[in-house]
Design a protein around this motif. Structure first.
Motif, mmCIF file in Angstrom:
data_model
loop_
_atom_site.group_PDB
_atom_site.id
_atom_site.type_symbol
_atom_site.label_atom_id
_atom_site.label_comp_id
_atom_site.label_asym_id
_atom_site.label_seq_id
_atom_site.Cartn_x
_atom_site.Cartn_y
_atom_site.Cartn_z
ATOM 1 N N LEU A 137 0.829 -1.195 0.000
ATOM 2 C CA LEU A 137 0.000 0.000 0.000
ATOM 3 C C LEU A 137 0.866 1.249 0.000
ATOM 4 O O LEU A 137 1.767 1.391 0.827
ATOM 5 C CB LEU A 137 -0.903 0.008 1.233
ATOM 6 C CG LEU A 137 -1.888 -1.167 1.331
ATOM 7 C CD1 LEU A 137 -2.637 -1.113 2.649
ATOM 8 C CD2 LEU A 137 -2.875 -1.144 0.168
ATOM 9 N N THR A 138 0.564 2.170 -0.910
ATOM 10 C CA THR A 138 1.248 3.446 -0.960
ATOM 11 C C THR A 138 0.286 4.557 -0.556
ATOM 12 O O THR A 138 -0.936 4.398 -0.619
ATOM 13 C CB THR A 138 1.783 3.738 -2.364
ATOM 14 O OG1 THR A 138 0.682 3.901 -3.267
ATOM 15 C CG2 THR A 138 2.686 2.607 -2.857
ATOM 16 N N GLU A 139 0.845 5.674 -0.170
ATOM 17 C CA GLU A 139 0.035 6.792 0.327
ATOM 18 C C GLU A 139 -0.856 7.404 -0.749
ATOM 19 O O GLU A 139 -1.833 8.090 -0.427
ATOM 20 C CB GLU A 139 0.942 7.874 0.920
ATOM 21 C CG GLU A 139 1.678 7.457 2.176
ATOM 22 C CD GLU A 139 2.964 6.693 1.927
ATOM 23 O OE1 GLU A 139 3.688 6.418 2.905
ATOM 24 O OE2 GLU A 139 3.260 6.377 0.742
ATOM 25 N N GLU A 140 -0.549 7.161 -2.030
ATOM 26 C CA GLU A 140 -1.354 7.727 -3.112
ATOM 27 C C GLU A 140 -2.620 6.924 -3.392
ATOM 28 O O GLU A 140 -3.479 7.365 -4.164
ATOM 29 C CB GLU A 140 -0.525 7.794 -4.410
ATOM 30 C CG GLU A 140 0.633 8.770 -4.357
ATOM 31 C CD GLU A 140 1.849 8.206 -3.649
ATOM 32 O OE1 GLU A 140 1.861 6.990 -3.365
ATOM 33 O OE2 GLU A 140 2.781 8.987 -3.378
ATOM 34 N N MET A 141 -2.741 5.738 -2.803
ATOM 35 C CA MET A 141 -3.900 4.894 -3.084
ATOM 36 C C MET A 141 -5.180 5.536 -2.553
ATOM 37 O O MET A 141 -5.149 6.284 -1.575
ATOM 38 C CB MET A 141 -3.699 3.512 -2.466
ATOM 39 C CG MET A 141 -2.667 2.685 -3.190
ATOM 40 S SD MET A 141 -2.488 1.024 -2.501
ATOM 41 C CE MET A 141 -1.424 0.276 -3.731
#
Length: 338
Positions: A137-141
């Motif tokens: 999971l990345t913060e842009e999701m």
């Protein structure tokens, strides 16, 4: 010496963060209503830091108290933990969660704004990612929620975004994954009341003989051993992340970051590691999957490394060993409920 208001500072993560902030040279005042913590943790924190704890008993919903506190002491920022945090309870009592989590943040930030204090580290959660299908999971999701608890955290993040458009806020949003473990001294740690919802404290209670067997919910997931993957992070690493977040805010650098290891651990791997820490076998049984559980949930922590210089230092063995040290100390009568 910068002075920091630490809301919920007597709780599990808050107490470890108090130690880390103190060791980093910050002067810390705890604000806690002790709804989910015990006052004897203050004596433990004094032993760990060598100084008496500056504590104010009260709620972040009490605007008059916040105004008085912020006018009496020159704070440079705040770290905000004070919130309700049980997903299941939030489903049963959503209005209580909206009042405490959302109302508490609004009341705190209004008081801080009026006092001219515009630095805030906010305790968020990986549950803001909902039920993702792509990992890590990345913060842009995109954000979504599957519980009122997660809804409150998303709402609070959005509130802080909007507040920063009107006033000169420096905000650090830390999206935690699964905090575990305890301070290596065994003086502070996690001891949830009742039957734990989380894996490590549940295994600990099995090791102590307080629960008969670990129930493993599902062994047919698409993972190497069939059990669910999660990203566990040692609470001491998490506490250090708050210090590094605050350091960045002192330089005016706002950020939103995942705080995890990026190395998922399965239920059975955690069980095996805790057995190693205890030195004996611990019984478990396979049970059906729980509704709402996802097969995988783990972070890409690279932004935290790039923005804050943060990376996890403790591994799974240290997480389990520190937890077992803590719960054995509990058994000997040290008794602190986080």
């Amino acid at each position: 010496m910068a002075r920091i208001l630490l809301t919920g500072g007597a709780g599990y993560i808050g107490s470890h963060t108090y130690v880390a902030l103190s060791e980093a040279g910050y002067a810390v005042t705890i604000l806690d209503n002790f709804a989910n913590s015990d006052r004897d943790v203050l004596d433990r924190l004094a032993r760990l830091t060598g100084t008496e704890v500056d504590v104010v008993e009260g709620s972040v919903l009490d605007r008059a108290l916040l105004d008085r506190l912020l006018s009496e002491r020159a704070f440079d920022g705040a770290v905000h933990f004070a919130a309700r945090k049980a997903v299941g309870e939030s489903v049963a009592r959503p209005l209580d969660y909206f009042e405490t989590n959302i109302g508490g943040l609004v009341t705190l930030t209004q008081a801080m704004r009026d006092a001219g204090v515009f630095r805030l580290v906010f305790s968020s959660t990986a549950t803001v990612y909902g039920e993702p299908e792509v990992f890590p999971l990345t913060e842009e999701m995109p954000l979504s929620h599957t519980s009122p608890y997660a809804f409150t955290k998303i709402t609070c993040e959005r509130i802080l975004e909007q507040a920063a458009l009107a006033d000169p806020w420096a905000v650090g949003v830390l999206r935690y994954f699964n905090p575990v473990g305890a301070h290596p001294s065994g003086l502070i740690g996690e001891d949830p009341r009742g039957v734990p919802d989380n894996l490590m404290p549940y295994i600990a209670k099995v090791a102590l003989g307080e629960l008969p067997v670990l129930r493993v919910f599902g062994d047919d997931y698409d993972t190497p051993d069939g059990t669910a993957w999660r990203d566990y992070i040692h609470v001491m690493d998490l506490a250090r992340a708050h210090v590094q977040s605050l350091d960045a805010l002192m330089e005016g650098r706002s950020h939103v970051v995942n705080i995890g290891t990026g190395n998922p651990v399965s239920v059975l791997q955690m069980h095996a590691a805790y057995q190693d820490a205890v030195g004996r076998e611990l019984p478990y049984e396979i049970a059906p999957r729980r509704a709402g559980d996802v097969p995988k949930l783990y972070a890409d922590p690279s932004r935290a490394r790039d923005v804050l210089g943060f990376s996890a230092e403790y591994g799974l063995a240290e997480m389990c060993t520190s937890s077992w040290t803590w719960v054995q100390a509990q058994k000997r009568g040290w008794g602190f409920n986080s």
